[in-house]
Design an enzyme around this catalytic site. Sequence first.
Site, PDB file in Angstrom:
ATOM      1  N   GLU A 145      26.832  -3.742  -5.512  1.00  0.00           N
ATOM      2  CA  GLU A 145      25.703  -4.356  -6.447  1.00  0.00           C
ATOM      3  C   GLU A 145      24.996  -2.765  -7.103  1.00  0.00           C
ATOM      4  OE1 GLU A 145      23.961  -7.915  -3.924  1.00  0.00           O
ATOM      5  OE2 GLU A 145      23.341  -6.007  -3.402  1.00  0.00           O
ATOM      6  N   CYS A 146      25.143  -2.975  -8.377  1.00  0.00           N
ATOM      7  CA  CYS A 146      23.987  -2.086  -9.359  1.00  0.00           C
ATOM      8  C   CYS A 146      24.664  -0.566  -8.908  1.00  0.00           C
ATOM      9  CB  CYS A 146      22.699  -2.161  -9.142  1.00  0.00           C
ATOM     10  SG  CYS A 146      21.698  -1.462 -10.453  1.00  0.00           S
TER      11      CYS A 146
END
Length: 457
Positions: free
Chosen positions: A330-331
């Site tokens: 994630e990210c």
Amino acid sequence: MTTSLPSASCPALFIAAPSSGQGKTTVTAGLARLLRNQGKVVRVFKTGPDYLDPQILAQASGQPVDQLDLWMAGEAYCRQRFYQAAVSADIILVEGAMGLFDGEPSSADLAALFELPLVIVMDVKGMAQTAAALMSGLAGFRDDLLIAGMIANACGTQRHRELIESALPPSIPLLAALPRDPALTLPERHLGLVQADEIRDDLEARFEAAASALDAAGLATALMKIAPVTFTAAQGHVPSVPSSLAGQTIGVAKDAAFSFIYQANLDLLEQMGAKLCFFSPLSERRLPLCDALWLPGGYPELHASTLAENASMREDIQRFYSAGKPILAECGGMLYCLDTLTDYDENTHTMLGLLPGQGAMRGRRGCQGMQTADLAEGALRGHAHHRSMAEGTPEPIAHGRRQRHPAPGEPIYRQRQLTASYLHFFFPNNPAAVASLFSGSAASAQPSATEEFNACS
């Protein structure tokens, strides 16, 4: 025959503001520490998707801090969390997000739904009677809110306080006025507040200073007049969590570079039977034995050189990926999976190379917003908030679906059993989809863009 659900009563306060940057977190943390110093059990919640404020508030209160968002988590989830807190807490504090009426749903929507009294924090530097006018406007904008009072932040003098207080309508008391004092403010960087673990000792001094200032201002005494709020359990509406991950060990990256982790996500994984094994890509040389990996967001750009130098960890994760084991990135975790990452000083560092592409930071402008990822495993809600860009990436398998806008959201990539995106997911929104992601059951049936291309060739 209708069986009533259990309920619990507890004093509660919703701390909101006209906009960001008014001092909500400073006041909430200071009040939590003041009440904690008085021997009270304080449970704090943060409105909306936020990782940094909860770290601060957890240290101030000495209790875990959950995020509450009506869109991302749902009413039943929020109701159950409030009920569980009210059973054991002496007081509940909720910190709002952005301005009181900003967003859909807004802080005001959450406060109205659960009938929480509101205290408005306002930075009054550069104004006096106008602060009272703004307060009157906020109080009159909707008729379903209970405004308990105002806290004037960055108040210059006693005379300054008197000018504001005398202009307020009788229905809105001035509960406290905090002085202009750099010792009360919380350090910030490009994505928000500095992480609590990085400045723990400094934060302690700021918490105590804020607690003393609020105590001197008489806030604790003023709050004695607030009536308890009754919270009803949502046990009849929150589905039970199956043991879908029993016997699975999930490696979770957690250190100064990877720390954007909802406590609710960790709780859910454990409720589903998973064993969590935390490790640091910054300081540890080997990947722990595990069946799946979660690389959450954080600040890899601030530690890119150290990540690049840890070749043994990089090789272990590459072997894990090549073995076809599930990885969720994630990210910041996605940036770590790219070929390279260029930091703010324009130095380029070698990353994992699991996902083709180059990441780079891009100043103050960024992307944010609530989105739904329509995955093969199921729809999963989350949000985006980043100040970087990724170029040279493969064709995504999907894009996030924005909450209120028709334009495509963040691209979602899948290579083998790696699922990567800028999106930060809220796992309790769809436990079944999360279980499939970490077990690889649905991903294995869905070829990556690269595999599809090779098959067509």
